[in-house]
Design an enzyme around this catalytic site. Structure first.
Site, PDB file in Angstrom:
ATOM      1  N   HIS A 147     -50.311 -49.561  64.267  1.00 32.98           N
ATOM      2  CA  HIS A 147     -51.149 -50.316  65.481  1.00 32.98           C
ATOM      3  C   HIS A 147     -50.472 -49.495  66.705  1.00 32.98           C
ATOM      4  CE1 HIS A 147     -47.161 -52.494  65.075  1.00 32.98           C
ATOM      5  NE2 HIS A 147     -47.304 -52.926  66.365  1.00 32.98           N
ATOM      6  N   ASP A 205     -49.788 -51.428  70.376  1.00 27.17           N
ATOM      7  CA  ASP A 205     -49.299 -52.753  70.938  1.00 27.17           C
ATOM      8  C   ASP A 205     -50.681 -53.470  71.944  1.00 27.17           C
ATOM      9  OD1 ASP A 205     -47.108 -53.040  69.748  1.00 27.17           O
ATOM     10  OD2 ASP A 205     -45.995 -52.009  71.352  1.00 27.17           O
ATOM     11  N   HIS A 258     -47.564 -47.098  66.049  1.00 23.22           N
ATOM     12  CA  HIS A 258     -46.270 -47.247  65.433  1.00 23.22           C
ATOM     13  C   HIS A 258     -46.406 -48.120  64.010  1.00 23.22           C
ATOM     14  CE1 HIS A 258     -46.365 -50.191  68.478  1.00 23.22           C
ATOM     15  NE2 HIS A 258     -45.641 -50.735  67.838  1.00 23.22           N
ATOM     16  N   ARG A 265     -38.390 -56.018  72.954  1.00 23.03           N
ATOM     17  CA  ARG A 265     -39.311 -54.933  73.516  1.00 23.03           C
ATOM     18  C   ARG A 265     -39.975 -55.539  74.795  1.00 23.03           C
ATOM     19  NH1 ARG A 265     -44.762 -54.812  70.176  1.00 23.03           N
ATOM     20  NH2 ARG A 265     -45.581 -55.895  72.047  1.00 23.03           N
TER      21      ARG A 265
HETATM   22  C1  SIN Z   1     -43.415 -53.228  67.150  1.00 23.27           C
HETATM   23  O1  SIN Z   1     -44.512 -53.282  66.298  1.00 23.27           O
HETATM   24  O2  SIN Z   1     -43.381 -53.253  68.477  1.00 23.27           O
HETATM   25  C2  SIN Z   1     -41.991 -53.624  66.681  1.00 23.27           C
HETATM   26  C3  SIN Z   1     -41.464 -52.102  66.323  1.00 23.27           C
HETATM   27  C4  SIN Z   1     -40.217 -52.182  65.550  1.00 23.27           C
HETATM   28  O3  SIN Z   1     -39.529 -53.444  65.339  1.00 23.27           O
HETATM   29  O4  SIN Z   1     -39.651 -51.114  65.046  1.00 23.27           O
END
Ligand code: SIN
Length: 295
Positions: free
Chosen positions: A121, A123, A271, A286
Site C-alpha cells: 500500500h 499510505d 510498502h 509514524r
Molecule cells: C506502515 O504501513 O506504515 C507501517 C510499516 C511498518 O510497520 O513497518
C-alpha cells in the site's frame, strides 16, 4: 505463459553510484541499498533542526532514492514531528492510534496485537489529497523478523509492456478506506466516516509532481475498482497491476534496529511490513506528511 520479459534485467532506471555512494551530495553520504530504490543516509542528526542546505540535500535524496534509512536516531515524538514539518504539513490519522502526540501514530504489536500491515500500500491513498511521505521510527524491534519492504512504483510502471502502458494511460481508480479500516467500524461509524472521507478517484498512472516520473498508483488494499470497467475486467486488471509491487527487482528490504528511521515517498513507492514476528513485540511510530492531489 512466460515470455522473455519475465526474466533477465528489467528495463528500469537505476541509481547513479560511484564507490558505493550516490554522487552529488556535500553534507550527507547517501549509500544505495539496491541499484534501484533505497539508500542509507549518514551525516545527519534528526533531532536537530535542519539548515537550508541540509534540508535541500535530504529532499533531493528522498526524491532520487525514494526511501531513506537512518541508523541510531533516538528521536522523541516531538523531534520526529519537527523533522517531518520541514517537508510539509502533517496529518492526524482518523483510524490509527496515536502515541504521545496526535500526529504521531503508534504501531504497538505483541502477543495480543498482531501485525496486519503486510499488504502492499501507499499510505492514505484513499484521501482526496494523499500523503507525500511518511517517517517511521523503530522504538522496539523483534529479535528476528519484522522487516519492511518498499517497492519503486516508477520502476513498476517502466517495467510494464508497452501495450499495457497504453491501455492504462488515462484510466482512473477508486480508492476507499472501507475494505481496510472500515471493517473495524460499526455501520453508524462507517457512515459517519464515509461522509468525512468519501471514496477518492485518482489516476492509475500519476506523474510525480517533483521528478516528472510516471508512477503506477494502484494498491491492493485501498483500491476498490477502476472507473468505467466491468467488475471482472477491473478485478483482472487490478490484480495484474497490483502484482507489480511484488517483483523483487523493484524492491528494497530493510532490517530494523532500535532507533532506525525510514523516510519514504508515498507518491512513488508502496510498502509492506512483514508480519512474521508474532508473538514478539514490535513498536514503531509514524508521522505522515500531506502531499498533493495526484495528477
Ligand atoms: C506502515 O504501513 O506504515 C507501517 C510499516 C511498518 O510497520 O513497518
Amino acid at each position: 505463459m512466460l515470455s522473455p520479459r519475465h526474466f533477465g534485467p528489467r528495463p528500469i532506471r537505476t541509481l547513479p553510484e560511484e564507490n558505493g555512494l550516490v554522487p552529488g551530495y556535500r553534507r550527507i553520504r547517501v549509500r544505495p541499498a539496491t541499484p534501484v530504490i533505497g539508500a542509507t543516509v549518514e551525516g545527519v542528526d534528526l533531532r536537530k533542526p535542519l539548515d537550508e542546505e541540509l534540508f535541500r540535500e535530504l529532499e533531493r535524496a528522498l526524491l532520487q532514492c525514494k526511501v531513506l534509512f537512518f541508523r541510531d536516531q533516538p528521536i522523541s515524538a516531538a523531534e520526529q514531528l519537527a523533522f517531518a514539518r520541514h517537508f510539509g504539513e502533517v496529518e492526524v490519522h482518523p483510524f490509527l492510534p496515536a502515541g504521545e502526540v496526535p500526529e504521531v501514530i503508534r504501531f504497538e504489536k505483541d502477543e495480543q496485537v498482531k501485525g496486519v500491515e503486510n499488504i502492499w500500500h501507499s499510505d492514505v491513498s484513499w484521501r482526496e489529497v494523499p500523503s507525500m511521505g511518511s517517517i517511521l521510527h523503530a522504538i522496539e524491534v523483534p529479535s528476528v523478523g519484522g522487516d519492511t519492504l518498499w517497492a519503486d512504483m516508477a520502476a513498476a510502471w517502466q517495467g510494464l509492456p508497452d501495450d499495457l502502458k497504453e491501455r492504462i494511460e488515462g484510466l482512473e481508480a477508486v480508492h476507499d478506506f472501507a475494505h481496510s479500516f472500515g471493517l473495524l467500524l460499526s455501520p453508524e461509524e462507517l457512515e459517519e466516516k464515509r461522509r468525512q472521507f468519501p471514496p477518492a478517484v485518482h489516476p492509475v498512472v500519476r506523474t510525480h509532481p517533483r521528478t516528472g516520473e510516471k508512477i503506477l498508483y494502484v494498491n491492493q488494499i485501498f483500491v476498490s475498482h477502476i472507473v468505467g470497467l466491468e467488475e471482472e475486467e477491473s478485478d483482472r486488471l487490478l490484480a495484474e497491476l497490483c502484482a507489480q509491487a511484488a517483483i523483487p527487482e523493484y524492491q528494497v528490504r530493510f532490517r530494523w534496529e532500535p532507533h532506525s528511521v525510514a523516510f519514504w515517498d508515498n507518491r512513488s513507492t508502496q510498502h509492506y511490513a512483514v508480519s512474521d514476528y508474532w508473538p514478539r513485540r514490535r513498536v514503531m511510530e509514524r508521522v505522515t506528511i500531506i502531499g498533493e492531489r495526484p495528477r
